[in-house]
Design an enzyme around this catalytic site. Structure first.
Site, mmCIF file in Angstrom:
data_model
loop_
_atom_site.group_PDB
_atom_site.id
_atom_site.type_symbol
_atom_site.label_atom_id
_atom_site.label_comp_id
_atom_site.label_asym_id
_atom_site.label_seq_id
_atom_site.Cartn_x
_atom_site.Cartn_y
_atom_site.Cartn_z
ATOM 1 N N GLU A 20 0.045 -27.481 20.477
ATOM 2 C CA GLU A 20 -1.426 -27.550 21.102
ATOM 3 C C GLU A 20 -2.302 -27.454 19.623
ATOM 4 O OE1 GLU A 20 -2.508 -28.393 23.745
ATOM 5 O OE2 GLU A 20 -0.255 -28.670 24.635
ATOM 6 N N CYS A 52 -10.402 -23.752 19.748
ATOM 7 C CA CYS A 52 -10.216 -25.283 19.877
ATOM 8 C C CYS A 52 -10.874 -26.374 20.787
ATOM 9 C CB CYS A 52 -8.601 -25.225 20.451
ATOM 10 S SG CYS A 52 -8.239 -24.259 21.780
ATOM 11 N N LYS A 94 7.738 -16.046 16.992
ATOM 12 C CA LYS A 94 7.694 -16.095 15.531
ATOM 13 C C LYS A 94 6.145 -15.381 15.747
ATOM 14 C CE LYS A 94 5.434 -17.214 12.662
ATOM 15 N NZ LYS A 94 4.522 -17.201 11.505
ATOM 16 N N GLY A 115 -1.669 -24.063 17.081
ATOM 17 C CA GLY A 115 -2.539 -23.681 15.993
ATOM 18 C C GLY A 115 -2.815 -24.902 15.295
ATOM 19 N N SER A 116 -2.871 -25.043 13.970
ATOM 20 C CA SER A 116 -3.561 -26.250 13.313
ATOM 21 C C SER A 116 -2.544 -27.532 13.184
ATOM 22 C CB SER A 116 -3.690 -25.878 11.588
ATOM 23 O OG SER A 116 -2.467 -25.952 11.120
ATOM 24 N N GLY A 168 -0.031 -27.418 10.756
ATOM 25 C CA GLY A 168 1.353 -26.583 11.109
ATOM 26 C C GLY A 168 1.997 -27.446 12.275
ATOM 27 N N GLY A 169 1.442 -27.601 13.017
ATOM 28 C CA GLY A 169 2.101 -28.323 14.471
ATOM 29 C C GLY A 169 2.653 -29.589 14.116
ATOM 30 N N GLU A 178 -11.504 -31.556 12.078
ATOM 31 C CA GLU A 178 -11.974 -30.258 12.577
ATOM 32 C C GLU A 178 -12.263 -29.213 11.400
ATOM 33 O OE1 GLU A 178 -8.850 -27.616 13.804
ATOM 34 O OE2 GLU A 178 -10.041 -26.834 15.496
HETATM 35 P P1 NAP Z 1 -2.077 -22.129 11.703
HETATM 36 O O1 NAP Z 1 -2.411 -21.795 10.413
HETATM 37 O O2 NAP Z 1 -1.263 -23.627 12.087
HETATM 38 O O3 NAP Z 1 -0.969 -21.050 12.197
HETATM 39 C C1 NAP Z 1 -0.343 -21.017 13.352
HETATM 40 C C2 NAP Z 1 1.141 -20.686 13.225
HETATM 41 O O4 NAP Z 1 2.302 -21.704 12.729
HETATM 42 C C3 NAP Z 1 1.277 -19.276 12.192
HETATM 43 O O5 NAP Z 1 2.142 -18.474 12.890
HETATM 44 C C4 NAP Z 1 1.805 -20.079 10.840
HETATM 45 O O6 NAP Z 1 2.614 -19.169 10.163
HETATM 46 C C5 NAP Z 1 2.647 -21.139 11.600
HETATM 47 N N1 NAP Z 1 2.829 -22.233 10.676
HETATM 48 C C6 NAP Z 1 1.575 -23.163 10.121
HETATM 49 N N2 NAP Z 1 1.971 -23.951 9.098
HETATM 50 C C7 NAP Z 1 3.231 -23.890 9.364
HETATM 51 C C8 NAP Z 1 4.367 -24.708 8.632
HETATM 52 N N3 NAP Z 1 3.888 -25.597 7.996
HETATM 53 N N4 NAP Z 1 5.585 -24.248 9.056
HETATM 54 C C9 NAP Z 1 6.008 -23.255 9.682
HETATM 55 N N5 NAP Z 1 4.992 -22.532 10.121
HETATM 56 C C10 NAP Z 1 3.862 -22.813 9.956
HETATM 57 O O7 NAP Z 1 -3.108 -21.972 12.876
HETATM 58 P P2 NAP Z 1 -4.151 -20.695 12.929
HETATM 59 O O8 NAP Z 1 -5.105 -20.282 12.065
HETATM 60 O O9 NAP Z 1 -3.314 -19.624 13.364
HETATM 61 O O10 NAP Z 1 -4.980 -21.272 14.539
HETATM 62 C C11 NAP Z 1 -5.923 -22.137 14.242
HETATM 63 C C12 NAP Z 1 -5.868 -23.253 14.728
HETATM 64 O O11 NAP Z 1 -5.372 -23.440 15.969
HETATM 65 C C13 NAP Z 1 -7.267 -24.027 14.750
HETATM 66 O O12 NAP Z 1 -6.996 -25.431 14.333
HETATM 67 C C14 NAP Z 1 -7.786 -24.429 16.336
HETATM 68 O O13 NAP Z 1 -8.070 -25.470 16.772
HETATM 69 C C15 NAP Z 1 -6.085 -24.229 16.795
HETATM 70 N N6 NAP Z 1 -5.641 -23.848 18.308
HETATM 71 C C16 NAP Z 1 -5.368 -24.522 19.270
HETATM 72 C C17 NAP Z 1 -5.270 -24.272 20.434
HETATM 73 C C18 NAP Z 1 -4.944 -25.292 21.729
HETATM 74 O O14 NAP Z 1 -4.584 -24.795 22.513
HETATM 75 N N7 NAP Z 1 -5.004 -26.384 21.158
HETATM 76 C C19 NAP Z 1 -5.593 -23.238 20.886
HETATM 77 C C20 NAP Z 1 -6.021 -22.198 20.104
HETATM 78 C C21 NAP Z 1 -6.180 -22.658 18.648
HETATM 79 P P3 NAP Z 1 2.000 -18.572 8.727
HETATM 80 O O15 NAP Z 1 0.637 -18.034 9.283
HETATM 81 O O16 NAP Z 1 2.859 -17.441 8.597
HETATM 82 O O17 NAP Z 1 1.823 -19.524 7.768
#
Ligand code: NAP
Length: 527
Positions: A264, A301, A183, A240-241, A244-245, A392
């Site tokens: 993650e 992250c 996706k 991601g967040s 979202g996760g 965070e």
């Molecule tokens: P995000 O807003 O959660 O988005 C990640 C993906 O998930 C996007 O494709 C988004 O789609 C999708 N998504 C989000 N909410 C959703 C929901 N409710 N239902 C279905 N799909 C959903 O995160 P981001 O802004 O891309 O990344 C930043 C975050 O990632 C930070 O919190 C960071 O700490 C974390 N991160 C963690 C790691 C790790 O390894 N632990 C590594 C890198 C980053 P849409 O954009 O289309 O909504």
């Protein structure tokens, strides 16, 4: 060349009617390419193809999967400057970072190629029959890992290459024998499409079944939601967040057939600075930590979002040094106006909490989509009583927690949510006096660092990237390094199965010469 279309297996397709563009945060303008979001029909087509591809792909040899993974790496490199330019235009990140991340992505793919080519990763375990055993004869039982089935991968905004289209999740799932549907992240759809084209080319060149990989565009959450709910999808990888996760994890658990979601997510990565270290290294630590907090505009992250120490002159001096150092750093661009907006909102929410002191807040003029770095401080008791402060703030923001004593420090650590990392900064022989603090920290994190910074995740087999919830949804696994392949497999046993019908890894002759556990002994010998 970017077409804005989806990849449904090897074919490009644009049947949907919703379109969108990516954004160049440095120039503060939209990029020119127009992407067509995947329609329901295309989602079904991709899943159907992946399901059919699985029937073949799960039996493809380790050697051929290695060829495929190496070919993906080669094709990504062959994208050359176009990939780097598109990456930079969709993220605001500098060229050096783009090249570094490309190197990491290619390195990950090649390390999985080595793993599956060698083959012992399947953990073949054989217990021979004992037909004469009394009173019940023992059967011949042989176990190994087998792939789960089609996997959906969601990449993060902040790693368009290493944690996205051909990132760690995809590389591990393909290595395991699982077809992948990505996706695409809406903020870097062009980068994603270029990488997808490299995977498709590699699949064609190495004769992989059509549908082993698809890339679906999406500008909102609908495509991802439909994929996670699709009955033929067997697992999900997400970076991601927490919001979202967790949403995807809940969706997957509510399915008629629940499936695993390896998410993650975010982390504040507590750093404990012990008193002697604070006294002797305060100034240099301030420099080191000012850089770590602002590295990549704080969009990691593993960014140190929480610095914990015991009150005293050393801590007061350290806070002043940190404030000076962080204000000396030139602000940098964030990934997208939405990320800047979220940073400002989350930062204001933290700052507006009572009894919090603003230590440093960059207040000179900055360009659009740039972030002002900020450091705050609170008393330990305030932090304990207000869990809003535990969240965070994704961006160049950090908070110093001033604890009364070691007991309060330990209590605070014990009340933190699960974290990716924890760090101890100590002088020689100092840590030995803080075993309670260290043990408590160890219990909250996936990786503990000694006298270093949490930013920078080495890709190697010993790396653990993941941690107790909410750092990840399953702390038993890592998303970085070759052991991350274990997320996409299940153990499977054959009982009394004829040798000629067994998979090559479990045959008596051990034709691959892999390391197996035979009757409780590790060996490469044949039986
Ligand atoms: P995000 O807003 O959660 O988005 C990640 C993906 O998930 C996007 O494709 C988004 O789609 C999708 N998504 C989000 N909410 C959703 C929901 N409710 N239902 C279905 N799909 C959903 O995160 P981001 O802004 O891309 O990344 C930043 C975050 O990632 C930070 O919190 C960071 O700490 C974390 N991160 C963690 C790691 C790790 O390894 N632990 C590594 C890198 C980053 P849409 O954009 O289309 O909504």
């Amino acid at each position: 060349m970017i077409t804005g279309k989806n990849y449904i297996g090897n074919q490009q397709s644009a049947k949907g009617n919703k379109t969108y563009k990516t954004f160049n945060p440095q120039l503060n303008i939209e990029n020119e390419y127009v992407f067509t979001e995947a329609s329901q029909v295309e989602i079904d087509e991709a899943v159907e193809l992946a399901t059919n591809a699985f029937k073949v792909f799960r039996t493809v040899s380790g050697q051929r999967k290695a060829e495929f993974l190496n070919a993906i790496a080669d094709e990504i490199l062959a994208l050359n400057d176009e990939l780097i330019q598109v990456y930079c235009s969709e993220t605001g990140l500098p060229e050096g970072r783009a090249k570094g991340e490309r190197g990491r992505t290619v390195g990950q793919l090649r390390s999985f190629a080595v793993l599956v080519n060698e083959g012992s990763w399947v953990k073949a375990t054989i217990d021979s029959a004992e037909p004469d055993r009394a009173p019940i004869p023992k059967s011949d039982i042989r176990k190994m890992f087998v792939p789960l089935g089609p996997v959906v991968v969601f990449g993060a905004s902040n790693f368009p290459l290493a944690y996205s289209t051909a990132g760690g999740d995809t590389a591990a799932a393909l290595a395991a024998g699982c077809p992948v549907i990505v996706k695409s992240h809406p903020m870097h759809a062009g980068t994603g499409e270029l990488v997808a084209s490299a995977i498709v080319k590699a699949a064609e060149k190495t004769g992989m079944p059509d549908g082993v990989f698809s890339n679906l565009n999406s500008s909102g959450i609908e495509v991802g939601v439909q994929l996670v709910q699709h009955p033929k999808i067997k697992a999900v990888g997400f970076t991601g967040s927490i919001r979202g996760g967790r949403a995807l994890y809940d969706l997957a658990s509510k399915r008629k057939e629940p499936i695993p979601v390896f998410a993650e997510m975010g982390s504040v990565n507590p750093v404990v600075i012990l008193p002697e270290a604070l006294k002797k290294q305060g100034e240099s630590l301030a420099k080191t930590y000012a850089s770590s907090i602002t590295l990549g505009t704080g969009q990691f992250c593993t960014k140190p979002g929480l610095l914990l120490a015991i009150k005293g002159e050393g801590l007061t001096r350290f806070i002043n040094y940190l404030s000076d150092e962080i204000l000396r750093i030139e602000p940098s661009c964030m990934l997208h106006p939405n990320i800047v907006g979220a940073y400002e909102r989350n930062k204001q929410k933290a700052i507006s909490q009572s009894d919090l002191t603003l230590v440093a807040d960059y207040d000179l003029d900055i360009k659009s989509n740039y972030a002002r770095q900020t450091v705050t401080t609170v008393e330990g008791i305030t932090f304990l009583e207000n869990t809003t402060l535990h969240q965070e703030v994704f961006g160049p923001f950090s908070m110093v927690i001033q604890c009364e004593n070691a007991e309060e420090l330990e209590t605070i650590i014990s009340r933190l949510e699960g974290q990716l990392t924890g760090t101890i900064i100590a002088e020689d022989d100092e840590a030995i006096n803080y075993t309670g603090v260290i043990e408590t920290l160890r219990n909250r994190v996936g990786r503990i660092i000694y006298n270093g910074v949490p930013t920078g995740v080495e890709v190697c087999p010993a790396m653990q990237h993941g941690g107790p919830y909410p750092a990840s949804t399953d702390s038993r696994f890592t998303s970085v390094g070759i052991h991350s392949i274990k997320r996409w497999v299940r153990p499977f046993s054959y009982q009394d199965w004829p040798n000629n019908l067994l998979p090559i890894e479990l045959k008596n002759e051990n034709p691959l010469g892999i390391l197996r556990c035979v009757n409780s002994k590790q060996t490469r010998d044949k039986i």
